[in-house]
Design a protein around this motif. Structure first.
Motif, PDB file in Angstrom:
ATOM      1  N   ARG A 122      -1.472   7.969  -8.460  1.00 17.35           N
ATOM      2  CA  ARG A 122      -2.204   8.364  -6.519  1.00 17.35           C
ATOM      3  C   ARG A 122      -3.943   7.760  -6.280  1.00 17.35           C
ATOM      4  NH1 ARG A 122      -1.683   8.883  -1.946  1.00 17.35           N
ATOM      5  NH2 ARG A 122      -0.170   8.572  -0.485  1.00 17.35           N
ATOM      6  N   ALA A 123      -4.543   8.421  -6.336  1.00 13.58           N
ATOM      7  CA  ALA A 123      -5.767   9.146  -6.175  1.00 13.58           C
ATOM      8  C   ALA A 123      -6.090   7.172  -6.398  1.00 13.58           C
ATOM      9  CB  ALA A 123      -6.364   9.777  -6.961  1.00 13.58           C
ATOM     10  N   ALA A 148      -8.339   0.547  -1.951  1.00 14.49           N
ATOM     11  CA  ALA A 148      -7.751   0.231  -1.341  1.00 14.49           C
ATOM     12  C   ALA A 148      -8.877   0.653  -0.553  1.00 14.49           C
ATOM     13  CB  ALA A 148      -6.345   0.640  -0.512  1.00 14.49           C
ATOM     14  N   ASP A 149      -9.045   1.834  -0.589  1.00 12.29           N
ATOM     15  CA  ASP A 149     -10.138   2.965   0.614  1.00 12.29           C
ATOM     16  C   ASP A 149     -12.054   1.895  -0.117  1.00 12.29           C
ATOM     17  OD1 ASP A 149      -9.287   4.836   1.138  1.00 12.29           O
ATOM     18  OD2 ASP A 149      -9.057   6.298   0.469  1.00 12.29           O
ATOM     19  N   GLY A 195       0.926  -0.641   0.237  1.00 13.45           N
ATOM     20  CA  GLY A 195       0.016  -0.065  -0.370  1.00 13.45           C
ATOM     21  C   GLY A 195       0.943   1.392   0.270  1.00 13.45           C
ATOM     22  N   ASP A 196       2.120   0.892  -0.512  1.00 15.45           N
ATOM     23  CA  ASP A 196       2.772   1.886  -0.813  1.00 15.45           C
ATOM     24  C   ASP A 196       2.912   3.118  -1.718  1.00 15.45           C
ATOM     25  OD1 ASP A 196       4.635   3.977  -0.837  1.00 15.45           O
ATOM     26  OD2 ASP A 196       6.523   2.127   0.016  1.00 15.45           O
ATOM     27  N   TRP A 197       1.665   3.740  -1.645  1.00 16.26           N
ATOM     28  CA  TRP A 197       1.429   4.439  -3.210  1.00 16.26           C
ATOM     29  C   TRP A 197       2.367   5.509  -4.138  1.00 16.26           C
ATOM     30  CZ3 TRP A 197      -1.955   0.948  -3.826  1.00 16.26           C
ATOM     31  CH2 TRP A 197      -2.726   0.310  -2.800  1.00 16.26           C
ATOM     32  N   ASP A 198       3.254   6.153  -3.039  1.00 14.59           N
ATOM     33  CA  ASP A 198       3.905   6.913  -3.122  1.00 14.59           C
ATOM     34  C   ASP A 198       5.299   6.118  -4.508  1.00 14.59           C
ATOM     35  OD1 ASP A 198       2.988   9.459  -2.685  1.00 14.59           O
ATOM     36  OD2 ASP A 198       3.927   9.626  -0.468  1.00 14.59           O
ATOM     37  N   THR A 233      -7.651  -5.088  -1.922  1.00 17.78           N
ATOM     38  CA  THR A 233      -6.166  -5.503  -0.832  1.00 17.78           C
ATOM     39  C   THR A 233      -5.536  -6.367  -1.123  1.00 17.78           C
ATOM     40  OG1 THR A 233      -7.300  -6.149   0.911  1.00 17.78           O
ATOM     41  CG2 THR A 233      -6.970  -3.553   1.358  1.00 17.78           C
ATOM     42  N   PHE A 255      -4.876   4.136  -7.146  1.00 18.29           N
ATOM     43  CA  PHE A 255      -4.005   3.018  -6.706  1.00 18.29           C
ATOM     44  C   PHE A 255      -4.996   2.996  -5.069  1.00 18.29           C
ATOM     45  CE2 PHE A 255      -1.051   2.926  -9.597  1.00 18.29           C
ATOM     46  CZ  PHE A 255      -1.381   1.334 -10.747  1.00 18.29           C
ATOM     47  N   ALA A 256      -4.764   4.560  -4.453  1.00 16.86           N
ATOM     48  CA  ALA A 256      -5.371   4.560  -2.809  1.00 16.86           C
ATOM     49  C   ALA A 256      -6.795   4.477  -3.125  1.00 16.86           C
ATOM     50  CB  ALA A 256      -5.116   5.634  -2.565  1.00 16.86           C
TER      51      ALA A 256
END
Length: 165
Positions: free
Chosen positions: A61-62, A68-69, A33-36, A73, A64-65
């Motif tokens: 980034r938005a 998870a949101d 979950g390391d989006w950066d 996962t 992939f995050a």
């Protein structure tokens, strides 16, 4: 003295190894979950195409995050049969199979499919210019791995051109 042909072969081997490393870092960043870190593996104008389309670092980034949101996962993102074609000194294509246990809304699932990637070397580092994913199989883990519906042969048949051996 080493001749030019040997130097070219070494450069191609180094490029392939760097692309394999990029692929491993992609899987690790996605699982963590390391989006950066994940977004840094794409070119500035890089895109992800699959469940949706996202282009550029901010959208990636938005995206992939947001997966998870939304309750998706991964807990072991694995690719196999990475097939790399170097098209030039700074461009390449790669194809691979995807096998991924994951969780959707708290329910364990199994996903399988394929990646088709376009890569570009930027400042000496390989990056994804485009990463496309398509899923051939996505079911709750409790339903089991249905070998009748998804096999390596059926996945390979989804590829245009020659299938993986």
């Amino acid at each position: 003295m080493v001749n030019d042909d040997v130097l070219r072969r070494i450069a191609r081997l180094e490029a392939r190894e760097a692309i394999r490393d990029l692929d491993a870092r992609y899987c690790r960043a996605l699982d963590d979950g390391d989006w950066d870190a994940l977004v840094s593996l794409f070119t500035e104008d890089g895109e992800f195409v699959g469940l949706a389309r996202a282009t550029g670092h901010a959208e990636l980034r938005a995206f992939f995050a947001g997966l998870a949101d939304a309750g998706l996962t991964a807990f072991w993102h694995h690719v196999t049969n990475l097939d790399i074609t170097l098209e030039g000194e700074d461009t390449a294509r790669a194809r691979s199979f995807l096998w991924q246990p994951c969780v959707q809304d708290g329910v364990p699932h199994i996903a399988a499919g394929r990646y088709t990637d376009s890569l570009r070397r930027v400042d000496g580092n390989w990056r994804y210019a485009s990463k496309q994913v398509s899923f051939d199989y996505f079911v709750p883990l409790a339903d089991g791995w249905d070998h009748g519906r998804f096999t390596v042969a059926s996945a390979a048949a989804t590829y245009p051109g020659r299938p993986f051996a």
